[in-house]
Design a protein around this motif. Structure first.
Motif, PDB file in Angstrom:
ATOM      1  N   ARG A   1      65.774 -26.339  71.771  1.00  0.00           N
ATOM      2  CA  ARG A   1      67.420 -27.102  71.171  1.00  0.00           C
ATOM      3  C   ARG A   1      66.856 -28.030  72.054  1.00  0.00           C
ATOM      4  O   ARG A   1      68.261 -28.798  71.896  1.00  0.00           O
ATOM      5  N   ASN A   2      66.844 -28.047  73.065  1.00  0.00           N
ATOM      6  CA  ASN A   2      66.684 -29.336  73.685  1.00  0.00           C
ATOM      7  C   ASN A   2      67.133 -30.686  72.988  1.00  0.00           C
ATOM      8  O   ASN A   2      66.656 -31.718  73.810  1.00  0.00           O
ATOM      9  N   ARG A   3      65.400 -30.144  72.557  1.00  0.00           N
ATOM     10  CA  ARG A   3      64.516 -32.167  71.998  1.00  0.00           C
ATOM     11  C   ARG A   3      66.465 -32.537  71.185  1.00  0.00           C
ATOM     12  O   ARG A   3      66.160 -32.098  70.216  1.00  0.00           O
TER      13      ARG A   3
ATOM     14  N   ALA B   1      59.536 -11.789  75.848  1.00  0.00           N
ATOM     15  CA  ALA B   1      61.060 -12.282  75.490  1.00  0.00           C
ATOM     16  C   ALA B   1      61.543 -13.704  76.494  1.00  0.00           C
ATOM     17  O   ALA B   1      61.521 -14.222  75.613  1.00  0.00           O
ATOM     18  N   ALA B   2      60.447 -13.635  77.381  1.00  0.00           N
ATOM     19  CA  ALA B   2      60.514 -14.905  78.310  1.00  0.00           C
ATOM     20  C   ALA B   2      59.964 -15.408  77.909  1.00  0.00           C
ATOM     21  O   ALA B   2      61.079 -17.308  77.823  1.00  0.00           O
ATOM     22  N   MET B   3      58.812 -16.075  77.047  1.00  0.00           N
ATOM     23  CA  MET B   3      58.967 -16.725  76.111  1.00  0.00           C
ATOM     24  C   MET B   3      59.124 -17.381  75.001  1.00  0.00           C
ATOM     25  O   MET B   3      59.232 -18.188  74.872  1.00  0.00           O
ATOM     26  N   LEU B   4      59.784 -16.075  74.454  1.00  0.00           N
ATOM     27  CA  LEU B   4      60.334 -16.965  73.571  1.00  0.00           C
ATOM     28  C   LEU B   4      61.647 -17.364  73.466  1.00  0.00           C
ATOM     29  O   LEU B   4      62.390 -18.343  73.488  1.00  0.00           O
ATOM     30  N   ALA B   5      62.752 -17.017  74.852  1.00  0.00           N
ATOM     31  CA  ALA B   5      63.782 -17.361  75.218  1.00  0.00           C
ATOM     32  C   ALA B   5      63.712 -18.833  75.637  1.00  0.00           C
ATOM     33  O   ALA B   5      64.425 -19.870  75.135  1.00  0.00           O
TER      34      ALA B   5
ATOM     35  N   GLY C   1      61.248 -20.956  74.442  1.00  0.00           N
ATOM     36  CA  GLY C   1      61.315 -22.272  73.363  1.00  0.00           C
ATOM     37  C   GLY C   1      61.855 -22.318  73.247  1.00  0.00           C
ATOM     38  O   GLY C   1      61.742 -23.109  72.534  1.00  0.00           O
ATOM     39  N   SER C   2      62.668 -21.233  72.683  1.00  0.00           N
ATOM     40  CA  SER C   2      63.631 -21.237  72.073  1.00  0.00           C
ATOM     41  C   SER C   2      64.700 -22.051  72.152  1.00  0.00           C
ATOM     42  O   SER C   2      65.300 -23.398  72.102  1.00  0.00           O
ATOM     43  N   ALA C   3      65.321 -22.794  74.136  1.00  0.00           N
ATOM     44  CA  ALA C   3      65.729 -22.973  75.091  1.00  0.00           C
ATOM     45  C   ALA C   3      64.828 -24.748  74.932  1.00  0.00           C
ATOM     46  O   ALA C   3      66.476 -25.538  74.662  1.00  0.00           O
TER      47      ALA C   3
END
Length: 51
Positions: free
Chosen positions: A49-51, A38-42, A44-46
């Motif tokens: 989003r930053n890019r 879950a932490a890796m998914l979060a 990765g999605s963050a």
């Protein structure tokens, strides 16, 4: 593939204890794995989003 738990031997009371420890360790391992996933998914999605 997890090994199947053996039926407890009445002559060996430690079998029940070690079985309970094995189940607890398996549950703890699954919990840690789920939390890490879950932490890796979060993260990765963050990052995406930053890019």
């Amino acid at each position: 593939m997890l090994p199947l738990p053996l039926p407890p031997n009445p002559m060996n009371p430690f079998g029940i204890v070690s079985g309970a420890i094995a189940v607890t360790a398996t549950m703890a391992g699954l919990g840690v794995g789920l939390a890490l996933g879950a932490a890796m998914l979060a993260a990765g999605s963050a990052m995406s989003r930053n890019r």
